[in-house]
Design a protein around this motif. Structure first.
Motif, mmCIF file in Angstrom:
data_model
loop_
_atom_site.group_PDB
_atom_site.id
_atom_site.type_symbol
_atom_site.label_atom_id
_atom_site.label_comp_id
_atom_site.label_asym_id
_atom_site.label_seq_id
_atom_site.Cartn_x
_atom_site.Cartn_y
_atom_site.Cartn_z
ATOM 1 N N GLN A 79 71.868 -29.022 3.785
ATOM 2 C CA GLN A 79 70.776 -28.365 4.552
ATOM 3 C C GLN A 79 69.319 -28.708 4.002
ATOM 4 O OE1 GLN A 79 71.223 -23.883 3.956
ATOM 5 N NE2 GLN A 79 71.697 -24.412 1.692
ATOM 6 N N TRP A 80 69.078 -29.247 2.968
ATOM 7 C CA TRP A 80 68.065 -29.745 2.186
ATOM 8 C C TRP A 80 67.840 -31.305 2.592
ATOM 9 C CZ3 TRP A 80 70.564 -25.781 -0.343
ATOM 10 C CH2 TRP A 80 70.163 -24.625 -0.237
ATOM 11 N N GLY A 81 68.456 -31.747 3.124
ATOM 12 C CA GLY A 81 68.440 -33.596 3.600
ATOM 13 C C GLY A 81 69.478 -34.278 2.758
#
Length: 186
Positions: A145-147
Motif C-alpha cells: 500500500q506504500w509502493g
C-alpha cells in the motif's frame, strides 16, 4: 572466518521483535516460534542471546508497542541494545557487548526483513563479522500500500537469496533454516 582477531564465539541476535513491529508481520506466530526455539537452544548451549529494541517518534520508549513480544521471554541477564537507526550497530553499545563476549559471528533473527534486518546484516559484515541470516526466522509486513511492489514472502525470499551471496575479504554471510543453525565457532 571473521577478520576480528580473538573472536571465536557466536551470538544470537534477536532484532526488533516488538509488539508494534511484528503486529502485522507475515507468519508472525511461526517466526516467533522459530526464534523462541533458537533462543532456547542458544541458552542450552551457553551462546549469548542479545536483544535489540528500536524506538522512534512512532514507537516511543515505554509504550506497549515498544515492548518486546512476551512470547519470547527475555531473561534478565541477557543484554538489550536500544537503537534508533536501522543498523543495530549504529550509535549503540552492540559492538562493545560483542567484543566483551569475544563474538565474531552473528546468527540474526527478527524484523523487519527489508529494514533493520538488512541494515544490521550489512553493518555486521562491514565491521568484520560473519553473519548468518536464519531464513525462516525473520519477517516483515505487507508494504504494497506504500509502493513496495512485492509481497512480504517475496521480500523475505529475495533477502534470503541475496544474503547467501554476501561476502567480503575474510568474512561472509550465509543463510540457513532454523533446523540447521549451528552455534559452533568457525
Amino acid at each position: 572466518m571473521t577478520i576480528l582477531d580473538g573472536r571465536p564465539h557466536v551470538a544470537l541476535l534477536v532484532v526488533d521483535v516488538q509488539n508494534q513491529v511484528v503486529a502485522d508481520a507475515w507468519d508472525r506466530d511461526g517466526v516467533i516460534d522459530r526464534i523462541r526455539s533458537l533462543v532456547d537452544r542458544a541458552r542450552e548451549e551457553g551462546v549469548p542471546v542479545i536483544w535489540v529494541q528500536h524506538s522512534d517518534e512512532n514507537m516511543p520508549v515505554g509504550t506497549d508497542g515498544w515492548q518486546l513480544v512476551p512470547e519470547l521471554g527475555r531473561e534478565e541477564a541477557e543484554p538489550v541494545v536500544h537503537k534508533r537507526y536501522g543498523d543495530s550497530f549504529e550509535d549503540t553499545e552492540l559492538e562493545s557487548l560483542l567484543a566483551q563476549r569475544q563474538v565474531g559471528r552473528l546468527v540474526v533473527t527478527g524484523a523487519q526483513t527489508d529494514a533493520c534486518i538488512r541494515s544490521t546484516l550489512h553493518g555486521a559484515l562491514v565491521r568484520g563479522y560473519d553473519a548468518t541470516l536464519v531464513e525462516d526466522a525473520h519477517t516483515t509486513e505487507d508494504l504494497r500500500q506504500w509502493g513496495v511492489p512485492v509481497s512480504p514472502e517475496q521480500v523475505i525470499a529475495h533477502t534470503n537469496v541475496s544474503w547467501s551471496w554476501s561476502e567480503a575479504p575474510g568474512r561472509r554471510g550465509d543463510v540457513v533454516p532454523t533446523a540447521e543453525v549451528d552455534f559452533g565457532a568457525r
